[in-house]
Design an enzyme around this catalytic site. Structure first.
Site, PDB file in Angstrom:
ATOM      1  N   GLY A  71       0.789  -1.220   0.000  1.00  0.00           N
ATOM      2  CA  GLY A  71       0.000   0.000   0.000  1.00  0.00           C
ATOM      3  C   GLY A  71       0.820   1.268   0.000  1.00  0.00           C
ATOM      4  O   GLY A  71       0.460   2.256  -0.654  1.00  0.00           O
ATOM      5  N   ASN A 149      -8.303   3.752   8.768  1.00  0.00           N
ATOM      6  CA  ASN A 149      -7.680   2.621   9.442  1.00  0.00           C
ATOM      7  C   ASN A 149      -7.740   2.689  10.960  1.00  0.00           C
ATOM      8  O   ASN A 149      -7.526   1.695  11.640  1.00  0.00           O
ATOM      9  CB  ASN A 149      -6.217   2.487   9.005  1.00  0.00           C
ATOM     10  CG  ASN A 149      -5.444   3.778   9.156  1.00  0.00           C
ATOM     11  OD1 ASN A 149      -5.789   4.791   8.543  1.00  0.00           O
ATOM     12  ND2 ASN A 149      -4.398   3.761   9.964  1.00  0.00           N
ATOM     13  N   GLN A 177      -7.488  -0.291   3.706  1.00  0.00           N
ATOM     14  CA  GLN A 177      -8.225  -0.845   4.844  1.00  0.00           C
ATOM     15  C   GLN A 177      -9.599  -1.386   4.432  1.00  0.00           C
ATOM     16  O   GLN A 177     -10.138  -2.261   5.097  1.00  0.00           O
ATOM     17  CB  GLN A 177      -8.400   0.220   5.927  1.00  0.00           C
ATOM     18  CG  GLN A 177      -8.716  -0.315   7.298  1.00  0.00           C
ATOM     19  CD  GLN A 177      -7.618  -1.183   7.867  1.00  0.00           C
ATOM     20  OE1 GLN A 177      -7.856  -2.343   8.225  1.00  0.00           O
ATOM     21  NE2 GLN A 177      -6.410  -0.660   7.961  1.00  0.00           N
ATOM     22  N   THR A 235      11.642  -7.071 -11.005  1.00  0.00           N
ATOM     23  CA  THR A 235      11.071  -8.391 -11.236  1.00  0.00           C
ATOM     24  C   THR A 235       9.952  -8.657 -10.240  1.00  0.00           C
ATOM     25  O   THR A 235      10.123  -8.497  -9.034  1.00  0.00           O
ATOM     26  CB  THR A 235      12.149  -9.478 -11.101  1.00  0.00           C
ATOM     27  OG1 THR A 235      13.195  -9.206 -12.040  1.00  0.00           O
ATOM     28  CG2 THR A 235      11.565 -10.864 -11.360  1.00  0.00           C
ATOM     29  N   CYS A 321       1.669   2.056  11.905  1.00  0.00           N
ATOM     30  CA  CYS A 321       2.913   2.686  11.469  1.00  0.00           C
ATOM     31  C   CYS A 321       3.474   3.651  12.498  1.00  0.00           C
ATOM     32  O   CYS A 321       4.585   4.126  12.370  1.00  0.00           O
ATOM     33  CB  CYS A 321       2.701   3.419  10.149  1.00  0.00           C
ATOM     34  SG  CYS A 321       2.208   2.323   8.800  1.00  0.00           S
TER      35      CYS A 321
END
Length: 377
Positions: A71, A149, A177, A235, A321
């Site tokens: 995210g 959130n 969320q 990748t 966070c």
């Protein structure tokens, strides 16, 4: 001690079927999707199949899906990628966005952009009319999260999308969320960009996607190879992406069931607190079902969380966070003001797979016991 995990809004455990998909892919789908040989084509098919699942889940087209590392990267790509492609210097966000959005906006402010941070009401909801009033000739981007959130409040994204239609302003929503719980149709929402992360819906960490509506200007932020139609170099993490697709498929099949179950858990939790004589108020309204944010007078959140942890209950004071930080929640500050008591006494419980009614009742009972004990100190 058997722990009770009530922090699913921070991250969710992988679904057992997702784990199986992930581990099988780790051993069998090891090719580079950009290689033209058979091993590479096998990986490419797994990647294409997953992209089709993601696109279908939001009523998008396969090429409109950009695979990311999660995210945060999706939010950053939406904001920095838009700013690099459009001529204006004005952005509109809300005061309660995730830090992946707020810190990206702050970085652009240091580079000469202007950001209007819209206020929210006491329920954590922004008014679409405020977005309209904030629009300027040089506005290039509006970014408003779909579901918050911390308090779970759902924002009027479709209403905002409708008023931004035909304005030339790019509209981004952080749906990290909400994805997997709310029905999402990018055409009904009228969004140009939409961010998603796998680990919030029982998928692996380190993978997500950004929806980019066809024709929406966006500059790549990672430079290297030509992966993701030259929009995101690197990748692709094929096993993680395959596992993410499995998680999405499961979430689509169980969305209504989870909605009912998690709302039931919320009511059960609050009923136990009321029966125990605990006074509380619920933060937010018009919410997603899995988030319960409560203000409990007489407690201090740091000591409360420590006591819950010692009792075997994992909960949170807000955004994962900023876990471990003593800084007040920016969401609660936006809702109530810097001096409100909710800043120091609010806790978030969030529900997910693996929980039983017994777990929820036990957690609520322990929450009541701790609340009473701390209120006496």
């Amino acid at each position: 001690m058997n722990r009770i995990y009530l922090d699913h809004a921070a991250t969710s455990p992988m679904h057992p079927e997702v784990v199986r998909t992930f581990t099988e892919a780790l051993g069998t789908v090891y090719g580079n999707p950009s290689s033209i040989h058979g091993t590479g084509r096998t990986a490419r098919k797994a990647l294409d199949d997953a992209r089709r699942v993601f696109a279908k889940s939001i009523n998008a087209e396969d090429p409109e899906i950009i695979i990311t590392s999660g995210g945060t990267e999706a939010d950053n790509l939406a904001i920095f990628g838009t700013a690099a492609k459009k001529a204006g210097k004005h952005i509109i966000a809300t005061a309660i966005e995730h830090h992946a959005v707020l810190h990206a906006c702050a970085k652009l402010e240091r580079e000469g952009y202007e950001v209007t941070y819209l206020p929210v009401d006491a329920n954590g909801r922004v008014e679409a009319e405020d977005v309209k009033k904030a629009l300027r000739e040089d506005t290039i981007l509006v970014t408003v999260m779909l579901g918050n959130n911390e308090v779970g409040t759902i924002q009027p994204i479709a209403e905002i999308g409708e008023l931004l239609k035909d304005t030339g302003v790019t509209f981004h929503t952080d749906a990290v969320q909400a994805y997997g719980l709310l029905p999402i149709d990018v055409d009904e929402l009228n969004v140009d960009l939409l961010s998603v992360s796998a680990h919030k819906l029982n998928g692996p960490k380190g993978v997500g996607f950004l929806y980019q509506r066809k024709g929406t200007p966006l500059a790549p932020q990672l430079i290297g190879g030509e992966q993701e139609r030259k929009r995101r170099a690197g990748t692709e993490n094929v096993p993680g992406i395959a596992a993410f697709a499995k998680a999405v498929a499961i979430s689509l099949e169980t969305k209504e069931e989870k909605w009912e179950q998690y709302n039931g858990f919320k009511e059960m939790f609050k009923t136990v607190l009321r029966n125990e004589g605990i006074k509380f108020s619920e933060n937010g309204s018009h919410q997603m079902p899995h988030i319960l944010n409560l203000s409990i007078p007489g407690i201090d959140i740091e000591s409360f969380l420590v006591n819950l942890d010692l009792a075997g209950i994992s909960a949170s004071s807000g955004s994962a966070c900023t876990a471990g930080s003593i800084d007040p929640s920016h969401v609660l500050v936006a809702m109530f003001g810097e001096k409100a008591e909710q800043i120091r006494n609010s806790i978030r419980f969030s529900f997910g797979i693996g929980l039983t009614e017994g777990d929820v009742i036990k957690a609520a009972e322990k929450t009541a016991q701790i609340s009473k004990r701390l209120a006496l100190q």
